[in-house]
Design a protein around this motif. Structure first.
Motif, PDB file in Angstrom:
ATOM      1  N   ASP A 102      75.517  42.276  24.339  1.00  0.00           N
ATOM      2  CA  ASP A 102      75.349  41.354  25.460  1.00  0.00           C
ATOM      3  C   ASP A 102      76.504  40.363  25.542  1.00  0.00           C
ATOM      4  O   ASP A 102      76.955  40.018  26.631  1.00  0.00           O
ATOM      5  N   ASN A 103      77.013  39.941  24.396  1.00  0.00           N
ATOM      6  CA  ASN A 103      78.152  39.033  24.388  1.00  0.00           C
ATOM      7  C   ASN A 103      79.396  39.733  24.925  1.00  0.00           C
ATOM      8  O   ASN A 103      80.119  39.177  25.759  1.00  0.00           O
ATOM      9  N   LEU A 106      72.601  41.656  20.709  1.00  0.00           N
ATOM     10  CA  LEU A 106      73.215  40.367  21.001  1.00  0.00           C
ATOM     11  C   LEU A 106      74.729  40.509  21.100  1.00  0.00           C
ATOM     12  O   LEU A 106      75.365  39.963  21.998  1.00  0.00           O
ATOM     13  N   PHE A 157      76.122  33.132  21.657  1.00  0.00           N
ATOM     14  CA  PHE A 157      76.284  34.175  20.648  1.00  0.00           C
ATOM     15  C   PHE A 157      76.456  33.574  19.258  1.00  0.00           C
ATOM     16  O   PHE A 157      75.884  34.066  18.295  1.00  0.00           O
ATOM     17  N   VAL A 191      75.787  37.086  27.536  1.00  0.00           N
ATOM     18  CA  VAL A 191      75.528  35.955  26.644  1.00  0.00           C
ATOM     19  C   VAL A 191      76.867  35.262  26.411  1.00  0.00           C
ATOM     20  O   VAL A 191      77.856  35.919  26.104  1.00  0.00           O
TER      21      VAL A 191
END
Length: 58
Positions: A22-23, A19, A33, A28
């Protein structure tokens, strides 16, 4: 049962890492997030509190 909790704890740690990546990569949004880890943090805290007691019972 402690093994299942340990596996889930490891799985949640991996999810946090993905995560975060991806942020950073823009997949994201910051809003997403910030929202998603709250549930994972709660779940992980419950697991980490329960694991020692379950291991002791084994």
């Amino acid at each position: 049962m402690a093994e299942v909790d340990s596996y889930r704890d490891t799985e949640l740690t991996s999810l946090f890492k993905r995560l975060y990546e991806d942020n950073v990569l823009g997949r994201v949004t910051n809003e997403q997030f910030c929202m998603l880890p709250a549930d994972y943090n709660d779940d992980q805290k419950v697991l980490r509190d329960a694991i020692p007691a379950k291991e002791a019972r084994l």
